[in-house]
Scaffold this active site. Sequence first.
Site, PDB file in Angstrom:
ATOM      1  N   GLU A 254       0.833  -1.219   0.174  1.00  0.00           N
ATOM      2  CA  GLU A 254      -0.013  -0.100  -0.045  1.00  0.00           C
ATOM      3  C   GLU A 254       0.871   1.227   0.004  1.00  0.00           C
ATOM      4  O   GLU A 254       0.631   1.995  -0.782  1.00  0.00           O
ATOM      5  CB  GLU A 254      -0.964   0.199   1.436  1.00  0.00           C
ATOM      6  CG  GLU A 254      -1.774   1.202   1.429  1.00  0.00           C
ATOM      7  CD  GLU A 254      -2.841   1.248   0.143  1.00  0.00           C
ATOM      8  OE1 GLU A 254      -2.434   2.211  -0.949  1.00  0.00           O
ATOM      9  OE2 GLU A 254      -3.624   0.284   0.150  1.00  0.00           O
ATOM     10  N   ASP A 258       1.213   3.859  -3.160  1.00  0.00           N
ATOM     11  CA  ASP A 258       0.685   5.117  -2.971  1.00  0.00           C
ATOM     12  C   ASP A 258       1.704   6.381  -3.319  1.00  0.00           C
ATOM     13  O   ASP A 258       1.471   7.109  -4.034  1.00  0.00           O
ATOM     14  CB  ASP A 258      -0.098   5.679  -1.631  1.00  0.00           C
ATOM     15  CG  ASP A 258      -0.935   5.055  -0.965  1.00  0.00           C
ATOM     16  OD1 ASP A 258      -1.736   4.533  -2.076  1.00  0.00           O
ATOM     17  OD2 ASP A 258      -1.162   4.764   0.231  1.00  0.00           O
ATOM     18  N   SER A 454      -7.144   1.858  -4.239  1.00  0.00           N
ATOM     19  CA  SER A 454      -5.953   2.482  -3.413  1.00  0.00           C
ATOM     20  C   SER A 454      -5.082   2.986  -4.526  1.00  0.00           C
ATOM     21  O   SER A 454      -4.779   3.850  -4.103  1.00  0.00           O
ATOM     22  CB  SER A 454      -5.335   1.181  -2.766  1.00  0.00           C
ATOM     23  OG  SER A 454      -5.352   1.018  -1.448  1.00  0.00           O
ATOM     24  N   ASP A 494     -17.482   8.930 -19.260  1.00  0.00           N
ATOM     25  CA  ASP A 494     -18.640   8.302 -18.281  1.00  0.00           C
ATOM     26  C   ASP A 494     -18.332   6.654 -18.771  1.00  0.00           C
ATOM     27  O   ASP A 494     -18.525   6.147 -19.903  1.00  0.00           O
ATOM     28  CB  ASP A 494     -19.916   8.768 -19.186  1.00  0.00           C
ATOM     29  CG  ASP A 494     -21.083   8.491 -18.269  1.00  0.00           C
ATOM     30  OD1 ASP A 494     -20.933   7.961 -17.132  1.00  0.00           O
ATOM     31  OD2 ASP A 494     -22.083   8.825 -18.727  1.00  0.00           O
ATOM     32  N   ILE A 495     -18.543   6.079 -17.316  1.00  0.00           N
ATOM     33  CA  ILE A 495     -18.508   4.592 -17.495  1.00  0.00           C
ATOM     34  C   ILE A 495     -19.997   4.003 -17.572  1.00  0.00           C
ATOM     35  O   ILE A 495     -20.787   4.000 -16.532  1.00  0.00           O
ATOM     36  CB  ILE A 495     -17.648   3.918 -16.411  1.00  0.00           C
ATOM     37  CG1 ILE A 495     -16.282   4.703 -16.316  1.00  0.00           C
ATOM     38  CG2 ILE A 495     -17.559   2.341 -16.461  1.00  0.00           C
ATOM     39  CD1 ILE A 495     -15.506   4.756 -17.486  1.00  0.00           C
ATOM     40  N   GLY A 508     -24.214   9.100 -16.847  1.00  0.00           N
ATOM     41  CA  GLY A 508     -24.334   9.904 -15.934  1.00  0.00           C
ATOM     42  C   GLY A 508     -23.593   9.485 -14.586  1.00  0.00           C
ATOM     43  O   GLY A 508     -23.155   8.563 -14.675  1.00  0.00           O
ATOM     44  N   ASP A 510     -23.188   7.249 -11.236  1.00  0.00           N
ATOM     45  CA  ASP A 510     -23.883   6.150 -10.636  1.00  0.00           C
ATOM     46  C   ASP A 510     -22.907   5.393  -9.507  1.00  0.00           C
ATOM     47  O   ASP A 510     -21.853   6.149  -9.265  1.00  0.00           O
ATOM     48  CB  ASP A 510     -23.742   4.947 -12.008  1.00  0.00           C
ATOM     49  CG  ASP A 510     -22.351   4.683 -12.493  1.00  0.00           C
ATOM     50  OD1 ASP A 510     -21.604   4.190 -11.633  1.00  0.00           O
ATOM     51  OD2 ASP A 510     -22.342   4.972 -13.567  1.00  0.00           O
TER      52      ASP A 510
END
Length: 529
Positions: A254, A258, A454, A494-495, A508, A510
């Site tokens: 992690e 990062d 992450s 937009d997915i 839009g 979601d």
Amino acid sequence: MSKKQSRATVPGSARAAFNGAKAVGPVPADERFEVTVRVRRKAALTSQSAKGFDADVLPAKRTYLTQEQYSAAHGADPGDIAKVEAFARANGLVVVESSAPRRSVFLSGTAAQFATAFGTAIEHYAHDGGTYRGRVGELTVPDDLEGIVEGVFGIDDRPVARPHFQIRPGASGVAARAAGASFTPPQLAQLYEFPAGADGTGQCIGIIELGGGFKPADIRAYFHELKLPVPHVVAIGVDGGKNAPSTPNGPDGEVMLDIEVAAAIAPKAKIAVYFAPNTNKGFLDAVTRALHDTTNTPSVISISWGGPEKNWAGQDMTAFNQAFQTAAAMGVTVCCAAGDNGSGDGAGDGKQHVDFPASSPFALGCGGTKLVAAGGAISAETVWNEDPTSSATGGGVSDFFPVPAYQANAGVPPSKNPGGHTGRGVPDVAGDADPATGYAVRVDGQEFVIGGTSAVAPLWAGLIALMNQKIGHRVGFLNPLIYGSVAGTGSFRDITSGDNGAYSAKAGWDPCTGWGSPVGTKLLSALGG
């Protein structure tokens, strides 16, 4: 015979035992530990006291409070701190430190002293994952502290959060990767059209970590391989936390993910990593330390740790949300990973849960996609969902926070839980997170492909650092803008395909990928850059 002092309940302090945990005996009366007492604000934060909340004001026109201005107007009142200190000393507790900006009084004492001071029983609890010092029920304080004490953190030291990353088995890391199946952060920055001519100069990205560590040699090797400047990374210890690298499959994965993602996007930004214990006290103290760090002064904070709302006490979520509101007032953007276990968030109760702290209305919740690219362009991007319970983006509807004003017209659906509660919708934005199309990183001398939401939080943190530099002003609290004036500007991909278990993508906003993944140059333009 003296009259027994009447007491008041600390709001939201009720705790239940950890899932499956059993009390196995009292904590020794003389066991010493530290507790943070959260004190109320001097005055409430409003859009009149700081212009960092406005939906119709572009970042360059916003005015933010400096750390000093915030402390003077909205920190804890010295009189309130004095009352808490007097109460502590009357119970034999040691006042380690008091901070008006952080609205915190840090106390040291024994289990017996804390049990008496806050009206609780403190026991050891055993569960499948180990043991912890814990309590059940509510905390109390004397009536004259009612309203002054807003939270008490650290009596219970159960782990509150988990890192949201997943290593792709058998992946080959930075040096040799299957084309289009994994990406270096600069490749993703290019695919997402992050603004050119910016490198994060003058910015500081704060990163919160609740374990693990980094090795400077790995950072040097990774950035040399990417042919990028080696970033300036500093480690700040909080509550005894420190940079303590261990193994790549643990929290080191992690920490390195990062740092490497954020710094590869904005290589000239300073990276300030705040290490704290994985407890409600450690996590909160790391956040307030970062916000009020007068040396490093982060302009954006990345948080890739979290857990289902049901595992947090009300006082915890309220305190974090207030801290993130403080960030908004000071122009600091807080990016939080939305979780990696689908719409149930790994709670294990068969219900739907969103991940906290991503569900805070003042956090930029970051969901995950599966990204496929060819010829230097995105060829497909869908909701990340390899397994709806163990490898999928988090997202859904908060059971704790109501729908914020900026989401009033976003079409947040009722929760899929019994009762159909409607609350804060998560996430707000998204980015590549599927380990199958993940990020090439280096951890403890080894190269891996890592995914998870992450990675999305530092990806967005890096983009925000670039936009801060280009605009010449902190973009700050983005949520009102991306649901307001930015909507409809083409600033997001937009997915519309896929689901995370209970919720499906649509045109839009979601509750799988929010508004979608970034189109960096258009977002910068829409924000006035």
